[in-house]
Scaffold this motif. Structure first.
Motif, PDB file in Angstrom:
ATOM      1  N   ALA A  17       0.849  -1.185   0.000  1.00 50.07           N
ATOM      2  CA  ALA A  17       0.000   0.000   0.000  1.00 50.07           C
ATOM      3  C   ALA A  17       0.886   1.236   0.000  1.00 50.07           C
ATOM      4  O   ALA A  17       1.782   1.363   0.839  1.00 50.07           O
ATOM      5  N   ALA A  49      -5.607  -0.263   3.602  1.00 46.00           N
ATOM      6  CA  ALA A  49      -4.148  -0.391   3.693  1.00 46.00           C
ATOM      7  C   ALA A  49      -3.750  -1.630   4.479  1.00 46.00           C
ATOM      8  O   ALA A  49      -2.719  -2.254   4.196  1.00 46.00           O
ATOM      9  N   ARG A 100       3.190  -1.477   4.087  1.00 42.95           N
ATOM     10  CA  ARG A 100       2.637  -0.145   3.928  1.00 42.95           C
ATOM     11  C   ARG A 100       3.767   0.884   3.874  1.00 42.95           C
ATOM     12  O   ARG A 100       4.587   0.966   4.803  1.00 42.95           O
TER      13      ARG A 100
END
Length: 268
Positions: free
Chosen positions: A106, A120, A126
């Protein structure tokens, strides 16, 4: 291509890594996750999951914002009876992203709040802009996260830290999100998407079946007890001996040393 979610598959030109797909949210100004967008995200997840040319995926909301949450105006018009019927559809739409059998990163700019944070959380990693804000503020609306936040967040950062964010609904700056373990990398906002693409490009060159098995083993193991997880791991481990990549990897290791194999992603 959907109207609210687009899938872009890199071919090695214009800086787009070959084998990397971008699932891009395109509902300005805040990428609020209404029902239509949720269904387009489901379709995008199914597309990249089934496309053999896609080896890794980036979730991206654009240079300004990832997703600021669900569409509250849409929620406000729904009653208890409706949501009893619809809650599973909402959860399953994002779960389709979590079940993509490929590495997913993400790339988060601006806000990842509520449903945006839950989106996410479906990724394996992330990358956050240094000015991004994270959080699960549903409690401020008199509800709780309903698309995985109460389940994926505590699995990621631990129950006490997750309860703090969920109970208070407070926003979390990127540096605290990194400290909590909510994000993996923090970079200036202009570097978020390139950083995520570079991460995905490395995975795209890896052994596709082994990466899928690793993801299935880790995610599946978290859903059960240790004994069940070990049985799952053993099954997946054995299954990789039926792949061409296993032959390539071991032959390359013996002949050339570690880290030099060129994988095809094919089975035998």
């Amino acid at each position: 291509m959907g109207e609210l979610v687009q899938v872009e598959i890199g071919d090695g030109s214009d800086g787009a890594p070959s084998g990397v797909a971008t699932i891009r949210l395109t509902r300005p100004p805040m990428n609020a996750l209404n029902t239509a967008m949720q269904e387009e995200l489901r379709a995008a997840a199914e597309q990249v999951s089934s496309d053999g040319s896609v080896r890794a995926v980036v979730l991206f909301g654009g240079e300004k914002v990832f997703a600021a949450g669900a569409d509250v105006k849409e929620f406000a018009g729904q009653d208890h009876a409706y949501m009893l019927r619809d809650a599973h559809r909402l959860t399953s739409a994002l779960d389709a992203l979590a079940r993509i059998p490929k590495p997913v990163i993400a790339a988060v700019t601006g806000f990842a709040l509520g449903g945006g944070c839950e989106l996410a959380l479906t990724a394996d990693f992330r990358v956050s802009a240094d000015n991004a804000k994270w959080g699960q503020p549903e409690i401020l609306l008199g509800i709780i996260p309903g698309a995985g936040g109460t389940q994926r967040l505590p699995r990621l950062i631990g129950p006490a830290k997750a309860k703090d964010l969920i109970y208070t609904g407070r926003f979390v700056a990127a540096d605290e999100a990194l400290e909590l373990g909510l994000v993996d990398v923090v970079v200036p906002k202009d570097e978020v998407y390139p950083t995520a693409l570079a991460m995905a490009a490395k995975f795209a060159k890896g052994p596709a079946h082994a990466l899928a098995a690793a993801k299935a083993a880790v995610d599946g193991g978290l859903d059960g007890d240790l004994a069940s997880g070990l049985r799952l791991e053993a099954h997946l481990f054995a299954s990789l001996f039926a792949t061409e990549d296993r032959t390539i990897g071991m032959t390359s290791f013996i002949e050339n040393g570690p880290g030099k194999a060129v994988f095809t992603g094919a089975g035998e």
